[in-house]
Design a protein around this motif. Sequence first.
Motif: not given
Length: 134
Positions: A77-78, A84-86, A111-114, A126-129
């Motif tokens: 989920h981007n 927003a990830v946190d 920046y990402s987490g699970y 994830a935030w993917n630039p």
Amino acid sequence: MDPHITLVTLGVEDLDRSIEFYRDGLDLPMQERPEDETIAFFDLEGAMLGLYPRDLLAEDATVSPEGSGFGGVTIAHNVADRDAVDAVLAEAESAGGELVKSGREADWGGYSGYFADPDGHLWEVAWNPYLSAD
């Protein structure tokens, strides 16, 4: 093959618990369904998420429902930014999910987490630039 995914179906142990997690906890829009229906569908803006009893899903695929550990699949989920990830990880955890990996800088530049849903299905947030979250 036409390159798009229309439906991802997750095999779940307790359909009602999973509906509560996704509909009530994560606020995903669920399609109406008869109460005795054994499947639930959620609209994901361009695709659908299905929840179906694990044993019935395995039977349909003609495989064993037994299994544990990492299944080799994650759902991503981007989101639009790091914060927003946190926020999504915290939302999933407060809904009954398990925080598997807190948000952190990724070696690929984002920046990402699970988190794991109540059945252990892994979701990467994830935030993917380099990608649009739209």
